[in-house]
Design a protein around this motif. Structure first.
Motif, PDB file in Angstrom:
ATOM      1  N   VAL A 183     136.152  18.023 -12.440  1.00 15.01           N
ATOM      2  CA  VAL A 183     137.357  18.074 -13.276  1.00 15.01           C
ATOM      3  C   VAL A 183     138.543  17.577 -12.468  1.00 15.01           C
ATOM      4  O   VAL A 183     138.712  17.958 -11.307  1.00 15.01           O
ATOM      5  N   LEU A 184     139.354  16.714 -13.060  1.00 17.82           N
ATOM      6  CA  LEU A 184     140.635  16.306 -12.496  1.00 17.82           C
ATOM      7  C   LEU A 184     141.734  16.809 -13.418  1.00 17.82           C
ATOM      8  O   LEU A 184     141.679  16.573 -14.628  1.00 17.82           O
ATOM      9  N   THR A 185     142.725  17.498 -12.878  1.00 20.09           N
ATOM     10  CA  THR A 185     143.779  18.069 -13.717  1.00 20.09           C
ATOM     11  C   THR A 185     145.135  17.464 -13.377  1.00 20.09           C
ATOM     12  O   THR A 185     145.390  17.111 -12.223  1.00 20.09           O
ATOM     13  N   ARG A 186     146.001  17.354 -14.399  1.00 21.36           N
ATOM     14  CA  ARG A 186     147.377  16.889 -14.211  1.00 21.36           C
ATOM     15  C   ARG A 186     148.302  17.953 -14.765  1.00 21.36           C
ATOM     16  O   ARG A 186     148.122  18.437 -15.884  1.00 21.36           O
ATOM     17  N   VAL A 187     149.305  18.309 -13.979  1.00 21.84           N
ATOM     18  CA  VAL A 187     150.205  19.396 -14.356  1.00 21.84           C
ATOM     19  C   VAL A 187     150.864  19.121 -15.698  1.00 21.84           C
ATOM     20  O   VAL A 187     151.003  20.021 -16.529  1.00 21.84           O
ATOM     21  N   SER A 188     151.269  17.864 -15.928  1.00 24.39           N
ATOM     22  CA  SER A 188     151.983  17.535 -17.165  1.00 24.39           C
ATOM     23  C   SER A 188     151.154  17.809 -18.416  1.00 24.39           C
ATOM     24  O   SER A 188     151.698  17.993 -19.501  1.00 24.39           O
ATOM     25  N   GLU A 189     149.817  17.853 -18.257  1.00 25.39           N
ATOM     26  CA  GLU A 189     148.943  18.126 -19.407  1.00 25.39           C
ATOM     27  C   GLU A 189     148.683  19.622 -19.592  1.00 25.39           C
ATOM     28  O   GLU A 189     148.051  20.020 -20.574  1.00 25.39           O
ATOM     29  N   TYR A 190     149.160  20.441 -18.660  1.00 30.64           N
ATOM     30  CA  TYR A 190     148.865  21.878 -18.695  1.00 30.64           C
ATOM     31  C   TYR A 190     150.110  22.749 -18.851  1.00 30.64           C
ATOM     32  O   TYR A 190     150.047  23.946 -18.608  1.00 30.64           O
ATOM     33  N   VAL A 191     151.231  22.156 -19.274  1.00 27.15           N
ATOM     34  CA  VAL A 191     152.450  22.951 -19.412  1.00 27.15           C
ATOM     35  C   VAL A 191     152.280  24.099 -20.408  1.00 27.15           C
ATOM     36  O   VAL A 191     152.724  25.233 -20.127  1.00 27.15           O
ATOM     37  N   PRO A 192     151.647  23.909 -21.581  1.00 22.47           N
ATOM     38  CA  PRO A 192     151.452  25.061 -22.491  1.00 22.47           C
ATOM     39  C   PRO A 192     150.670  26.199 -21.835  1.00 22.47           C
ATOM     40  O   PRO A 192     151.011  27.376 -22.011  1.00 22.47           O
ATOM     41  N   GLU A 193     149.616  25.861 -21.060  1.00 25.26           N
ATOM     42  CA  GLU A 193     148.835  26.892 -20.369  1.00 25.26           C
ATOM     43  C   GLU A 193     149.685  27.589 -19.293  1.00 25.26           C
ATOM     44  O   GLU A 193     149.551  28.799 -19.080  1.00 25.26           O
ATOM     45  N   ILE A 194     150.552  26.822 -18.645  1.00 23.55           N
ATOM     46  CA  ILE A 194     151.416  27.417 -17.614  1.00 23.55           C
ATOM     47  C   ILE A 194     152.390  28.407 -18.244  1.00 23.55           C
ATOM     48  O   ILE A 194     152.598  29.514 -17.728  1.00 23.55           O
ATOM     49  N   VAL A 195     152.984  28.026 -19.384  1.00 21.64           N
ATOM     50  CA  VAL A 195     153.908  28.924 -20.091  1.00 21.64           C
ATOM     51  C   VAL A 195     153.197  30.217 -20.490  1.00 21.64           C
ATOM     52  O   VAL A 195     153.717  31.317 -20.280  1.00 21.64           O
ATOM     53  N   ASP A 196     151.990  30.083 -21.036  1.00 21.75           N
ATOM     54  CA  ASP A 196     151.225  31.279 -21.425  1.00 21.75           C
ATOM     55  C   ASP A 196     150.882  32.131 -20.211  1.00 21.75           C
ATOM     56  O   ASP A 196     150.877  33.373 -20.286  1.00 21.75           O
ATOM     57  N   PHE A 197     150.574  31.483 -19.085  1.00 23.65           N
ATOM     58  CA  PHE A 197     150.222  32.201 -17.866  1.00 23.65           C
ATOM     59  C   PHE A 197     151.412  33.040 -17.389  1.00 23.65           C
ATOM     60  O   PHE A 197     151.274  34.213 -17.026  1.00 23.65           O
ATOM     61  N   VAL A 198     152.596  32.431 -17.414  1.00 22.23           N
ATOM     62  CA  VAL A 198     153.809  33.137 -16.981  1.00 22.23           C
ATOM     63  C   VAL A 198     154.123  34.290 -17.942  1.00 22.23           C
ATOM     64  O   VAL A 198     154.494  35.399 -17.504  1.00 22.23           O
ATOM     65  N   LYS A 199     153.981  34.060 -19.239  1.00 21.78           N
ATOM     66  CA  LYS A 199     154.238  35.111 -20.231  1.00 21.78           C
ATOM     67  C   LYS A 199     153.369  36.336 -19.970  1.00 21.78           C
ATOM     68  O   LYS A 199     153.829  37.480 -20.061  1.00 21.78           O
ATOM     69  N   LYS A 200     152.091  36.104 -19.626  1.00 18.12           N
ATOM     70  CA  LYS A 200     151.165  37.204 -19.369  1.00 18.12           C
ATOM     71  C   LYS A 200     151.597  37.997 -18.135  1.00 18.12           C
ATOM     72  O   LYS A 200     151.515  39.233 -18.119  1.00 18.12           O
ATOM     73  N   ILE A 201     152.075  37.306 -17.095  1.00 15.35           N
ATOM     74  CA  ILE A 201     152.545  37.993 -15.888  1.00 15.35           C
ATOM     75  C   ILE A 201     153.738  38.881 -16.213  1.00 15.35           C
ATOM     76  O   ILE A 201     153.830  40.027 -15.755  1.00 15.35           O
ATOM     77  N   VAL A 202     154.662  38.369 -17.041  1.00 13.28           N
ATOM     78  CA  VAL A 202     155.838  39.153 -17.455  1.00 13.28           C
ATOM     79  C   VAL A 202     155.402  40.358 -18.280  1.00 13.28           C
ATOM     80  O   VAL A 202     155.886  41.486 -18.080  1.00 13.28           O
ATOM     81  N   GLU A 203     154.462  40.145 -19.215  1.00  9.53           N
ATOM     82  CA  GLU A 203     153.976  41.239 -20.064  1.00  9.53           C
ATOM     83  C   GLU A 203     153.303  42.335 -19.235  1.00  9.53           C
ATOM     84  O   GLU A 203     153.390  43.520 -19.564  1.00  9.53           O
ATOM     85  N   ASN A 204     152.648  41.925 -18.141  1.00  2.77           N
ATOM     86  CA  ASN A 204     151.975  42.910 -17.271  1.00  2.77           C
ATOM     87  C   ASN A 204     152.953  43.632 -16.344  1.00  2.77           C
ATOM     88  O   ASN A 204     152.556  44.521 -15.590  1.00  2.77           O
ATOM     89  N   GLY A 205     154.223  43.223 -16.389  1.00  6.38           N
ATOM     90  CA  GLY A 205     155.250  43.916 -15.626  1.00  6.38           C
ATOM     91  C   GLY A 205     155.511  43.379 -14.248  1.00  6.38           C
ATOM     92  O   GLY A 205     156.202  44.022 -13.449  1.00  6.38           O
ATOM     93  N   TYR A 206     155.000  42.180 -13.937  1.00  5.96           N
ATOM     94  CA  TYR A 206     155.162  41.643 -12.588  1.00  5.96           C
ATOM     95  C   TYR A 206     156.106  40.438 -12.530  1.00  5.96           C
ATOM     96  O   TYR A 206     156.212  39.792 -11.479  1.00  5.96           O
ATOM     97  N   GLY A 207     156.783  40.144 -13.642  1.00  6.45           N
ATOM     98  CA  GLY A 207     157.725  39.041 -13.666  1.00  6.45           C
ATOM     99  C   GLY A 207     158.991  39.448 -14.388  1.00  6.45           C
ATOM    100  O   GLY A 207     158.974  40.362 -15.222  1.00  6.45           O
ATOM    101  N   TYR A 208     160.116  38.792 -14.082  1.00  7.38           N
ATOM    102  CA  TYR A 208     161.377  39.113 -14.749  1.00  7.38           C
ATOM    103  C   TYR A 208     162.167  37.821 -14.971  1.00  7.38           C
ATOM    104  O   TYR A 208     162.035  36.843 -14.224  1.00  7.38           O
TER     105      TYR A 208
END
Length: 532
Positions: A24-49
């Motif tokens: 698999v080869l990945t490009r960050v620009s193609e994964y922005v929606p997954e990155i946003v969801d990843f950050v949202k989950k960290i905030v929901e778990n109480g480890y982000g602000y």
């Protein structure tokens, strides 16, 4: 870096098939929606602000958790402003960034974009991913909540990999996102870190224009994967000499195996010489196995192979001096073992059972088996002609035979080795190597011709100096097996023949000799390059 990986694979797949493409080869620009969801989950778990449109990771909250621990890899680096600046730059320690964070060691998961910067939509406004979150989100989307092995450079341990671990385990609520990290040493160029500003940057393509893929791979194998590797003329010369050393052994064994024999001749009686070599064979195999179990220590493994080949060469020379045939099956077993191990390392490609394949550009069609019967006929005919010419004292015919050996056949990748009282040895060697050997012989003859004009003591001293200059510093101590038993990656001795560590005083003396040889060898390389 997907671009760097693509370059590596495109070169490797065409030049050296042992470099396999990634799944698999990945490009960050193609994964922005997954990155946003990843950050949202960290905030929901109480480890982000959220702060001023950016999202930061709460290191104190994470570290206080029962099953979490921040900075597992390099805990002593927490709060190291220099490490943070090298890793994140202004994202971490600029005044405006520090004012947004609860703690100076908190790091950005999502950054609000300034005017003119690339940006994407998110629940927190226009922004872009933080540096560390890209890797976690892309790897997590493909591999899930954990992976076995994560690679990277030694300098990425903190803050990058430590922050990857923290944010990923905060997202998945586990403590095992990565089970093993493999942090490789840096690659330097002639002792300096690669840098475009220093203009010392070299690409894989450029390196392959100067050296073969096998030589590069041997250079890597001759160093520990976790230590700094210096790409320099000395490093590559050591790899080239090691390749020649192995290749000559393989060629000699193949010549021995080609010698005619009946079925009983394949099962010669073992004398003490065979028993001793066989014991060494098993001892070296055990040493190689132990080295590879010790953190994949290929450097030590290759040194153990060098010892085995040296012992085998000494055995072959001893048998030939005694006018006795070497034991074919024992030498074949050793050569097969070496070949198999080097295939595992990727230093031998193709299906040839013994040694390096003959031919270039992947056109290996078992050339040796095809042409060797014809070359043997030519060699036998030449030997017969030389015998008659010597008996009849026809020097012109002897000169023609020498010309075939020294001028004609090297152009075709064939080396003939004449030995007094023994059959001529026929070896297939790549043409470029033979042409370099021919040029070097011409220089030696020219040097010798100059010296022969004056037989004074100073002239003989010059001859000795010329011979010494041609020895790479990495090889100067290795032949002294009666004095030293272990060497570092540069060929410098670390233990004496009895296995005892060399004293500091002796090391200092040997280092002076080593450095003097480095200067001599550099003079030799410069003279070869300039044609002087």
């Amino acid at each position: 870096n997907s671009e760097a990986i693509t370059v590596l694979i495109s070169i490797g797949s065409h030049v050296y098939p042992k470099v396999l493409p990634p799944d698999v080869l990945t490009r960050v620009s193609e994964y922005v929606p997954e990155i946003v969801d990843f950050v949202k989950k960290i905030v929901e778990n109480g480890y982000g602000y959220v702060s001023n449109g950016s999202v930061y990771f709460d290191t104190a909250k994470f570290d206080a958790g029962d099953k979490h621990s921040y900075a597992k890899l390099v805990p002593e680096a927490v709060g190291d402003q220099k490490a943070l600046h090298e890793g994140e730059g202004d994202l971490s320690i600029s005044a405006d960034r520090l004012s947004e964070k609860r703690s100076p060691i908190d790091f950005a998961l999502w950054k609000a974009s300034k005017p003119g910067e690339p940006s994407w939509d998110s629940p927190w406004g226009k922004g872009r991913p933080g540096w560390h979150i890209e890797c976690s989100a892309m790897a997590g989307s493909i591999l899930g909540e954990s992976m076995d092995i994560h690679g990277g450079g030694f300098d990425l341990r903190f803050p990058h990999h430590d922050n990857e671990l923290a944010q990923s385990e905060a997202h998945f609520e586990n403590d095992h996102w990565v089970r093993y990290f493999l942090h490789t040493g840096h690659l330097t160029i002639a002792g300096c870190k690669m840098s475009k500003s220093l203009k010392n940057f070299i690409t894989i393509k450029d390196a392959l224009a100067k050296h073969t893929a096998r030589q590069l791979r041997l250079a890597f194998l001759m160093h520990s994967w976790k230590d700094t590797l210096d790409y320099s003329s000395n490093t590559m010369e050591s790899a080239i000499q090691y390749e020649k050393f192995l290749n000559e052994f393989f060629l000699n064994v193949k010549d021995i195996l080609r010698a005619p024999t009946d079925i009983t001749g394949q099962f010669e009686r073992w004398e003490e010489a065979e028993m001793e070599l066989n014991r060494s064979f098993y001892n070296q195999k055990a040493a190689v196995h132990a080295a590879l179990r010790d953190n994949i220590d290929t450097r030590t493994a290759l040194e153990e192979l060098r010892v085995l080949v040296s012992q085998s060469n000494a055995y072959i020379a001893g048998r030939k001096n005694a006018k006795l045939a070497p034991n074919r099956m024992l030498l074949q077993s050793i050569a097969l073992y070496l070949t198999d191990l080097l295939k595992t390392f990727g230093a031998i490609e193709g299906a040839e059972p013994i040694g390096f394949p003959v031919g270039t550009n992947g056109q290996n069609v078992d050339l040796e088996s095809t042409v060797m019967p014809y070359l043997k006929v030519l060699s036998d005919f030449r030997e017969g002609v030389r015998k008659i010419a010597r008996e009849q004292k026809v020097t012109e015919v002897l000169s023609l035979c020498d010309m075939v050996r020294d001028e004609t056949l090297p152009e075709l990748g064939v080396r003939l080795e004449d030995h007094e009282g023994l059959p001529t040895v026929v070896k297939l060697v790549d043409r470029e190597t033979l042409l370099k050997e021919k040029e070097e012989k011409k220089k030696v003859r020219a040097d010798s011709s100059y010296i022969c004009q004056d037989r004074s003591a100073s002239s003989w001293h010059l001859m000795a100096k010329l011979a010494k200059m041609k020895i790479p510093p990495s090889e100067m101590f290795r032949s002294e097996t009666d004095k030293y038993s272990t060497f570092d990656e540069t060929g410098f001795p670390t233990h004496d023949a009895d296995g005892k560590e060399i004293s500091k005083g002796q090391t200092k003396k040997l280092r002076k000799l080593y450095e003097a040889q480095e200067k001599l060898y550099k003079e030799y390389l410069d003279s070869m390059q300039n044609g002087s």
